[in-house]
Design a protein around this motif. Structure first.
Motif, PDB file in Angstrom:
ATOM      1  N   ALA A 114       0.944  -1.253  -0.031  1.00  0.00           N
ATOM      2  CA  ALA A 114       0.130  -0.097   0.150  1.00  0.00           C
ATOM      3  C   ALA A 114       0.921   1.406   0.050  1.00  0.00           C
ATOM      4  O   ALA A 114       0.385   2.092  -0.785  1.00  0.00           O
ATOM      5  N   ASP A 115       1.980   1.238   0.612  1.00  0.00           N
ATOM      6  CA  ASP A 115       2.969   2.535   0.746  1.00  0.00           C
ATOM      7  C   ASP A 115       3.482   2.731  -0.681  1.00  0.00           C
ATOM      8  O   ASP A 115       3.991   3.919  -0.800  1.00  0.00           O
ATOM      9  N   ALA A 116       3.473   1.671  -1.333  1.00  0.00           N
ATOM     10  CA  ALA A 116       4.111   1.839  -2.866  1.00  0.00           C
ATOM     11  C   ALA A 116       2.837   2.350  -3.903  1.00  0.00           C
ATOM     12  O   ALA A 116       3.425   2.572  -5.155  1.00  0.00           O
ATOM     13  N   GLY A 117       1.863   2.336  -3.444  1.00  0.00           N
ATOM     14  CA  GLY A 117       0.730   2.807  -4.077  1.00  0.00           C
ATOM     15  C   GLY A 117      -0.288   1.765  -4.676  1.00  0.00           C
ATOM     16  O   GLY A 117      -1.092   2.261  -5.359  1.00  0.00           O
ATOM     17  N   ALA A 118      -0.106   0.511  -4.252  1.00  0.00           N
ATOM     18  CA  ALA A 118      -1.164  -0.572  -4.642  1.00  0.00           C
ATOM     19  C   ALA A 118      -2.395  -0.247  -3.671  1.00  0.00           C
ATOM     20  O   ALA A 118      -2.442  -0.035  -2.623  1.00  0.00           O
ATOM     21  N   THR A 119      -3.424  -0.891  -4.240  1.00  0.00           N
ATOM     22  CA  THR A 119      -4.748  -0.975  -3.578  1.00  0.00           C
ATOM     23  C   THR A 119      -4.728  -2.590  -2.722  1.00  0.00           C
ATOM     24  O   THR A 119      -4.688  -3.380  -3.779  1.00  0.00           O
ATOM     25  N   VAL A 120      -4.848  -2.616  -1.765  1.00  0.00           N
ATOM     26  CA  VAL A 120      -4.671  -4.062  -0.826  1.00  0.00           C
ATOM     27  C   VAL A 120      -6.222  -4.272  -0.948  1.00  0.00           C
ATOM     28  O   VAL A 120      -6.990  -3.722  -0.003  1.00  0.00           O
ATOM     29  N   ALA A 121      -6.669  -5.595  -1.485  1.00  0.00           N
ATOM     30  CA  ALA A 121      -8.124  -6.201  -1.308  1.00  0.00           C
ATOM     31  C   ALA A 121      -7.970  -7.063   0.015  1.00  0.00           C
ATOM     32  O   ALA A 121      -7.020  -7.554   0.227  1.00  0.00           O
TER      33      ALA A 121
END
Length: 280
Positions: A38-45
């Motif tokens: 998430a810190d790198a910009g991903a959405t965590v499902a």
């Protein structure tokens, strides 16, 4: 796009995709393995179904056949019909046949892109991808492959041919890593500085960059995992199964299985494959 499975390889691939400008949703069975992305910009499902809900490309980077099957059964009906699913997990010939049958059952468009490389190339986007499947869906996932790889090898137009090439390649990796450990052990046991072995092969026809990388770890006795030893043990089992079914002699594979098993039994299973050198 979605990355299902954020172990060492999946997390590295997700980072490369994000760096390449892709919108990435990630999911992992153990949620804490996915959260740092998430810190790198991903959405965590929160689950696999949520992760694929809007994906046009779904990348499967889980451990084994059971995990791939579980994910497909959880989420196959939740992705858009136009989505292309990319099977990138090393699951062997029989496992791939099972997944192909499931894809047909659920109406999934499936290709495979086996990852040749370890944690660092995954993070750097310099993997070699061994790709198989029909031309049209392979073309759809080409930008994804470009973001994570330095080279793409087209193994064929049928899912399963990429797996076959990955098994052949991993047999080579298992062999040269164990052989490096054996040669270093012989040199040391006969009273030499084992570094001399690496000096002797350097620049010769028998040289290997892998021997130097893994040999340096063996000499240092330090094995931070790039490719976990127990993961390669699993792959040796898959390679042996496929070779036996194809009437290829498995004498060398059986020996490799034993030395990697010995290193694992001594507590090195979660360490890098270079730890196979301890078996000698």
């Amino acid at each position: 796009m979605s990355v299902l499975g954020t172990g060492a390889m999946g997390a590295g691939v997700a980072q490369s995709l994000l760096r390449g400008g892709h919108e990435v949703t990630v999911w992992n069975r153990s949620a804490e393995r996915a959260r740092p992305l998430a810190d790198a910009g991903a959405t965590v499902a929160t689950d696999a179904a949520e992760a694929v809900a809007e994906a046009q490309v779904v990348l499967l980077t889980v451990f084994d056949t059971d995990a791939v099957v579980d994910v497909l059964e959880q989420a196959a009906g939740d992705a858009p019909e136009s989505a292309v699913w990319v099977q990138a997990s090393t699951i062997g010939v029989a496992g791939t046949e099972t997944v192909v049958q499931l894809a047909e059952k659920y109406g999934i468009t499936l290709v495979e892109a086996m990852m040749l490389g370890t944690k660092t190339p995954a993070e750097q986007g310099t993997l070699t991808m061994l790709v198989a499947g029909p031309d049209e869906p392979v073309a759809v996932v080409a930008p994804v492959l470009d973001a994570v790889s330095a080279k793409v090898v087209r193994a064929g137009d049928r899912v399963g041919q990429g797996t076959a090439l990955k098994l052949a390649a991993n047999a080579w990796i298992a062999s040269i890593t164990a052989a490096t450990g054996q040669s270093l052990a012989i040199a040391a046991a006969l009273g030499l500085d084992p570094q001399l072995f690496l000096q002797a092969i350097e620049g010769s026809a028998s040289d290997s960059a892998y021997a130097h990388t893994k040999g340096a770890a063996m000499i240092a006795g330090e094995f931070p995992a790039q490719f976990a030893l127990d993961g390669l043990r699993k792959d040796i089992g898959l390679i042996t199964e496929a070779a036996r079914a194809a009437d290829v002699d498995t004498t060398l594979l059986a020996a490799l299985g034993r030395v990697y098993a010995d290193a694992s039994a001594a507590g090195h299973g979660s360490e890098d494959i270079a730890a196979v050198g301890t078996a000698f």
